[in-house]
Every structure is written in structure tokens, then in C-alpha cells.
Design a protein around this motif. Structure first.
Motif, PDB file in Angstrom:
ATOM      1  N   SER A  90      -1.551  50.406   9.251  1.00 47.01           N
ATOM      2  CA  SER A  90      -1.364  50.603  10.738  1.00 47.01           C
ATOM      3  C   SER A  90      -0.552  49.291  11.017  1.00 47.01           C
ATOM      4  N   PHE A  91       0.243  49.513  12.237  1.00 50.49           N
ATOM      5  CA  PHE A  91       0.966  48.268  12.141  1.00 50.49           C
ATOM      6  C   PHE A  91       0.725  47.620  13.659  1.00 50.49           C
ATOM      7  N   TYR A  92       1.169  46.764  14.209  1.00 54.78           N
ATOM      8  CA  TYR A  92       0.984  45.576  14.682  1.00 54.78           C
ATOM      9  C   TYR A  92       2.124  45.327  15.762  1.00 54.78           C
ATOM     10  N   VAL A  98       8.064  52.472  12.799  1.00 53.37           N
ATOM     11  CA  VAL A  98       7.009  53.296  11.982  1.00 53.37           C
ATOM     12  C   VAL A  98       7.501  52.724  10.860  1.00 53.37           C
ATOM     13  N   PRO A  99       6.466  51.836  10.035  1.00 54.98           N
ATOM     14  CA  PRO A  99       6.585  51.740   8.739  1.00 54.98           C
ATOM     15  C   PRO A  99       7.174  52.980   7.736  1.00 54.98           C
ATOM     16  N   THR A 100       8.217  52.657   6.567  1.00 50.53           N
ATOM     17  CA  THR A 100       8.604  53.767   5.847  1.00 50.53           C
ATOM     18  C   THR A 100       7.827  52.993   4.358  1.00 50.53           C
ATOM     19  N   PRO A 117       5.437  59.019  -0.408  1.00 48.58           N
ATOM     20  CA  PRO A 117       6.526  58.426   1.060  1.00 48.58           C
ATOM     21  C   PRO A 117       5.035  58.845   2.527  1.00 48.58           C
ATOM     22  N   LEU A 118       5.402  58.282   2.941  1.00 53.79           N
ATOM     23  CA  LEU A 118       4.562  57.967   4.494  1.00 53.79           C
ATOM     24  C   LEU A 118       5.757  59.012   5.485  1.00 53.79           C
ATOM     25  N   VAL A 119       5.045  59.418   6.179  1.00 54.71           N
ATOM     26  CA  VAL A 119       4.856  60.495   7.138  1.00 54.71           C
ATOM     27  C   VAL A 119       4.798  59.535   8.158  1.00 54.71           C
ATOM     28  N   GLY A 143       5.091  48.476   1.147  1.00 52.96           N
ATOM     29  CA  GLY A 143       6.183  48.025   2.869  1.00 52.96           C
ATOM     30  C   GLY A 143       7.644  48.750   2.888  1.00 52.96           C
ATOM     31  N   ASP A 144       8.366  47.770   3.786  1.00 56.92           N
ATOM     32  CA  ASP A 144       9.279  48.248   3.912  1.00 56.92           C
ATOM     33  C   ASP A 144      10.525  47.284   4.402  1.00 56.92           C
TER      34      ASP A 144
END
Length: 163
Positions: A90-92, A98-100, A117-119, A143-144
Motif C-alpha cells: 500500500s502506498f500513499y 505505482v510501486p515496482t 516482482p510486483l505486478v 522498495g524502488d
């Protein structure tokens, strides 16, 4: 009355604005955009009737904060049945995108497979069969460039019941 001028050297991060208010003050503001985190060296000039003063400074934009959650495909699970773990980041700060990056799943401190990997800010582990008992399971987001990493533990652990 002194006047403020726009930055003379350096560039503002994406989403940053500089406003000379015309009264001797200026406003540097904005909402960070994709690629904004980092240090932005700037030189500003203030002018007072022909005398210019330069001021160097650095604007630091931090990476967006995240939280990670982790769930199980079946908890409790009977012995001999594979389970799959899913993590959601989750991100704010939506303007950062969008986080990778990746999620590393682990149980009892050891990795479950390789980083995934995040999708769309989510990732799932490979199926895994665990021995009977209660096992701590974690998910760590790497993190990225725009988002900081985060970590979560499966509430109550993964329970595997005997035959």
C-alpha cells in the motif's frame, strides 16, 4: 522591496513550482511526481534595486512511504497441501506512480523461492508445503526509486495441521 527570481541553476523536481509573489517573498511548493525523490541542488537569486544575492541550497524529496501486508491462500492448511502467500504494497503518494520492485517471502527466517516482482503493487509466492506446526511467515518489499521498502508478518503465522 526585494524581488525573488526563479531558480538560476538546477531544476525543480517534477511537480515542483516556484512562485514570485512580487512582495519580496517567493513560494517553492508542489506535490512530488514520478522520478522526484532525491536531492535537487538549486541556486536562487534575490534582487534589491540592482544588487543581486545568490543563495545555494538543496531540496530533498524523500521516497514515498509504503506498508506491506501478507496473506495465505489457506490458513490453517492440512499437512501435505501446498499454500501460496500473497503480499500487497500500500502506498500513499499517488503522484509517484505505482510501486515496482520485488517481494521476498520467508518462513522461519529462510527465503521462500527468489524475490518476486510486483505486478500492480502485489506479488504471490511459489506454492510451498510446510511441516505440521505454526510457522512465522514474512514478506519484505525491496522498495524502488520512488518508494521506500517495508515489511510484514502473517498475523498468527501459517498453521499446518496434522493428519
Amino acid at each position: 522591496i526585494p524581488t525573488a527570481a526563479s531558480p538560476q541553476a538546477g531544476t525543480l523536481p517534477r511537480g515542483g513550482t516556484f512562485l514570485d509573489r512580487g512582495d519580496g517573498t517567493a513560494l517553492l511548493s508542489g506535490i512530488p511526481g514520478i522520478g522526484s525523490p532525491g536531492v535537487w541542488p538549486l541556486t536562487l537569486t534575490a534582487s534589491n534595486g540592482g544588487t543581486d544575492t545568490l543563495q545555494d541550497f538543496s531540496l530533498t524529496v524523500t521516497r514515498g512511504r509504503t506498508t506491506t501486508s501478507v496473506g495465505s491462500s489457506r490458513n490453517p492448511a492440512p499437512y501435505g497441501q501446498a499454500v501460496r502467500f500473497t503480499a500487497k504494497v500500500s502506498f500513499y503518494v499517488r503522484t509517484l506512480g505505482v510501486p515496482t520492485g520485488t517481494i521476498q517471502f520467508a518462513w522461519e527466517g529462510g527465503p521462500i523461492g527468489v524475490p518476486v516482482p510486483l505486478v500492480s503493487a502485489q506479488a504471490s509466492s511459489v506454492p510451498v508445503m510446510l511441516p505440521v506446526g505454526r510457522h512465522p511467515v514474512t514478506a519484505t518489499y525491496s522498495g524502488d526509486a520512488s518508494f521506500s521498502g517495508s515489511h510484514a508478518a502473517l498475523a498468527g503465522g501459517q498453521v499446518v495441521s496434522g493428519l
